[in-house]
Design an enzyme around this catalytic site. Structure first.
Site, PDB file in Angstrom:
ATOM      1  N   HIS A 271       0.777  -1.144  -0.038  1.00 53.88           N
ATOM      2  CA  HIS A 271       0.027  -0.122   0.163  1.00 53.88           C
ATOM      3  C   HIS A 271       0.887   1.465   0.059  1.00 53.88           C
ATOM      4  O   HIS A 271       2.188   0.864  -0.020  1.00 53.88           O
ATOM      5  CB  HIS A 271      -1.050  -0.105   1.019  1.00 53.88           C
ATOM      6  CG  HIS A 271      -0.377  -0.191   2.557  1.00 53.88           C
ATOM      7  ND1 HIS A 271       0.850   0.636   2.826  1.00 53.88           N
ATOM      8  CD2 HIS A 271      -0.384  -1.284   3.484  1.00 53.88           C
ATOM      9  CE1 HIS A 271       1.097   0.212   4.312  1.00 53.88           C
ATOM     10  NE2 HIS A 271       0.460  -0.898   4.491  1.00 53.88           N
TER      11      HIS A 271
ATOM     12  N   HIS B 200       4.199   1.309   2.035  1.00 56.29           N
ATOM     13  CA  HIS B 200       5.158   0.358   1.575  1.00 56.29           C
ATOM     14  C   HIS B 200       5.788   1.533   0.443  1.00 56.29           C
ATOM     15  O   HIS B 200       6.915   1.586   0.354  1.00 56.29           O
ATOM     16  CB  HIS B 200       4.833  -0.679   0.903  1.00 56.29           C
ATOM     17  CG  HIS B 200       4.185  -1.954   1.858  1.00 56.29           C
ATOM     18  ND1 HIS B 200       2.906  -2.209   1.960  1.00 56.29           N
ATOM     19  CD2 HIS B 200       4.761  -2.277   2.807  1.00 56.29           C
ATOM     20  CE1 HIS B 200       2.528  -2.971   2.768  1.00 56.29           C
ATOM     21  NE2 HIS B 200       3.700  -3.140   3.525  1.00 56.29           N
TER      22      HIS B 200
ATOM     23  N   ASP C 214       5.403   0.706  12.641  1.00 53.62           N
ATOM     24  CA  ASP C 214       5.772  -0.252  13.611  1.00 53.62           C
ATOM     25  C   ASP C 214       7.338   0.081  14.293  1.00 53.62           C
ATOM     26  O   ASP C 214       8.253  -0.189  14.378  1.00 53.62           O
ATOM     27  CB  ASP C 214       6.272  -1.481  12.786  1.00 53.62           C
ATOM     28  CG  ASP C 214       5.159  -2.029  11.799  1.00 53.62           C
ATOM     29  OD1 ASP C 214       4.263  -2.587  12.449  1.00 53.62           O
ATOM     30  OD2 ASP C 214       5.014  -1.578  10.742  1.00 53.62           O
TER      31      ASP C 214
ATOM     32  N   VAL D  79       2.265   6.531   7.167  1.00 57.69           N
ATOM     33  CA  VAL D  79       1.364   7.121   6.008  1.00 57.69           C
ATOM     34  C   VAL D  79       0.113   7.072   6.503  1.00 57.69           C
ATOM     35  O   VAL D  79      -0.282   5.823   6.735  1.00 57.69           O
ATOM     36  CB  VAL D  79       1.591   6.571   4.778  1.00 57.69           C
ATOM     37  CG1 VAL D  79       0.640   7.084   3.696  1.00 57.69           C
ATOM     38  CG2 VAL D  79       3.058   6.881   4.125  1.00 57.69           C
TER      39      VAL D  79
ATOM     40  N   ARG E 248      -3.338  -4.799   7.376  1.00 59.84           N
ATOM     41  CA  ARG E 248      -4.348  -5.633   8.212  1.00 59.84           C
ATOM     42  C   ARG E 248      -5.948  -4.575   8.083  1.00 59.84           C
ATOM     43  O   ARG E 248      -6.843  -5.097   8.639  1.00 59.84           O
ATOM     44  CB  ARG E 248      -4.045  -5.440   9.700  1.00 59.84           C
ATOM     45  CG  ARG E 248      -3.044  -6.586  10.044  1.00 59.84           C
ATOM     46  CD  ARG E 248      -3.021  -7.056  11.612  1.00 59.84           C
ATOM     47  NE  ARG E 248      -2.260  -8.179  11.649  1.00 59.84           N
ATOM     48  CZ  ARG E 248      -1.211  -8.344  11.483  1.00 59.84           C
ATOM     49  NH1 ARG E 248      -0.009  -7.540  11.360  1.00 59.84           N
ATOM     50  NH2 ARG E 248      -0.266  -9.845  11.575  1.00 59.84           N
TER      51      ARG E 248
HETATM   52  P1  AMP Z   1       4.739  -4.930   6.586  1.00 62.67           P
HETATM   53  O1  AMP Z   1       4.620  -5.558   5.137  1.00 62.67           O
HETATM   54  O2  AMP Z   1       3.487  -4.727   7.399  1.00 62.67           O
HETATM   55  O3  AMP Z   1       5.792  -6.050   7.106  1.00 62.67           O
HETATM   56  O4  AMP Z   1       5.384  -3.509   6.405  1.00 62.67           O
HETATM   57  C1  AMP Z   1       6.857  -3.483   5.633  1.00 62.67           C
HETATM   58  C2  AMP Z   1       7.490  -2.318   6.178  1.00 62.67           C
HETATM   59  O5  AMP Z   1       6.407  -1.134   5.664  1.00 62.67           O
HETATM   60  C3  AMP Z   1       7.682  -2.019   7.443  1.00 62.67           C
HETATM   61  O6  AMP Z   1       8.902  -1.401   7.656  1.00 62.67           O
HETATM   62  C4  AMP Z   1       6.416  -1.206   8.001  1.00 62.67           C
HETATM   63  O7  AMP Z   1       6.800  -0.414   9.049  1.00 62.67           O
HETATM   64  C5  AMP Z   1       6.203  -0.247   6.639  1.00 62.67           C
HETATM   65  N1  AMP Z   1       4.948   0.133   6.861  1.00 62.67           N
HETATM   66  C6  AMP Z   1       3.602  -0.317   7.043  1.00 62.67           C
HETATM   67  N2  AMP Z   1       2.640   0.446   6.917  1.00 62.67           N
HETATM   68  C7  AMP Z   1       3.061   1.704   6.779  1.00 62.67           C
HETATM   69  C8  AMP Z   1       2.440   3.121   6.870  1.00 62.67           C
HETATM   70  N3  AMP Z   1       1.203   3.331   7.021  1.00 62.67           N
HETATM   71  N4  AMP Z   1       3.238   4.121   6.797  1.00 62.67           N
HETATM   72  C9  AMP Z   1       4.679   4.001   6.725  1.00 62.67           C
HETATM   73  N5  AMP Z   1       5.334   2.726   6.699  1.00 62.67           N
HETATM   74  C10 AMP Z   1       4.449   1.629   6.868  1.00 62.67           C
END
Ligand code: AMP
Length: 286
Positions: free
Chosen positions: A34, A37, A151, A177, A188
């Site tokens: 999204h 990412h 996170d 974001v 999620r």
């Molecule tokens: P995930 O796929 O959820 O493991 O996230 C991959 C990376 O994207 C991690 O470093 C997350 O912290 C980052 N991430 C997820 N959601 C957001 C967001 N809303 N804003 C900025 N970074 C994000």
């Protein structure tokens, strides 16, 4: 854009870049990409000659099998999005490539950081995160890696992992974001029904309420109680924690910056969010 599914393919595709000494940026993800990412990918594109995005739903960091099974996956869409952002290389390994049969070696960033809050709610979660990220660092050998502030505890864990295992890697933390209404983007969120959205918005509202208490000169405890009250008074929200902590250690704030962190269950989705607040004066000591 090239796609590697094995370490051997990755090595072959990285070789010329490593040999040329090009700056390599790694963006680890679990897919279901999204705008959050994509913001990391854009930051990596700005800072690096070659951007590697890993897409791997890491079973080791899930403590609940249903959560793992329900995790959204759409490789085709993810690859299309990565391609449009100008990503040079995607590492998309199957589970058996990352954890061959019989593998028993894991990486642990020690407590207390990994035992509290998300670590308490999801025992073993941060071992899974540290293990997969260490493996990705070893495989990609990046100069810089990009993680989201969304996170925050994960960021603190990765910061320690890099420092304490002496990885020569710059950690770049990108801002959270949010959508137009303030909800932090998260894979999620796809588990939220339209009726549950107003409840989900209470997380950001709670953080803003906590911030208002602190910038108005209120105590950390008052801020925590206010955040909890905002969450628990919202129908459909089951708060897990609402705390004011030090952004690096997740222990009591020492003054200066305070991190407000919250987690709550909204329907089937466990949501987390956080906000960094600069304390007006000596409010750090409890
Ligand atoms: P995930 O796929 O959820 O493991 O996230 C991959 C990376 O994207 C991690 O470093 C997350 O912290 C980052 N991430 C997820 N959601 C957001 C967001 N809303 N804003 C900025 N970074 C994000």
């Amino acid at each position: 854009m090239r796609i590697a599914r094995t370490h051997a393919e990755l090595d072959a595709l990285l070789e010329q870049h490593l040999h040329a000494g090009e700056r390599i940026g790694l963006v680890p993800t679990m897919g279901a990409l999204h705008e959050g990412h994509l913001s990391l990918i854009r930051a990596a594109k700005d800072a690096c000659a070659v951007v590697v995005v890993s897409i791997f739903v890491n079973p080791l960091q899930f403590t609940d099998e249903n959560d793992l099974a329900a995790y959204p996956r759409d490789d085709e869409r993810d690859l299309d999005l990565a391609h449009r952002e100008g990503v040079e290389l995607v590492f998309l390994p199957p589970v058996a490539e990352m954890y061959p049969e019989g593998a028993t070696t894991t990486v642990t960033v020690g407590p207390p950081l990994t035992d509290v809050l998300e670590g308490a709610a999801r025992p073993g979660h941060f071992d899974g995160v540290a293990t997969v990220v260490a493996k990705l660092f070893n495989a990609v050998r990046p100069d810089a890696t990009f993680f989201g502030q969304k996170d925050a505890q994960q960021v603190a864990v990765i910061r320690k992992l890099i420092a304490e295992l002496s990885y020569p890697i710059e950690l770049v933390v990108c801002p959270t974001v949010r959508d137009a209404e303030g909800l932090a983007l998260s894979s999620r969120n796809s588990r939220l029904t339209p009726e549950q959205r107003p409840a989900a918005l209470s997380l950001h509202r709670a953080l803003q309420d906590g911030e208002r208490v602190l910038t108005g000169g209120g105590d950390l405890e008052v801020a925590e109680k206010q955040m909890w009250a905002t969450l628990s008074s919202t129908p459909g929200v089951q708060p897990d924690y609402a705390r004011a902590v030090d952004p690096e250690t997740f222990e009591s704030p020492r003054g200066g910056e305070v991190l407000l962190v919250i987690a709550a269950l909204v329907g089937k989705a466990r949501l987390i969010d956080n906000l960094v607040v600069e304390l007006p004066s000596e409010k750090g000591n409890r």
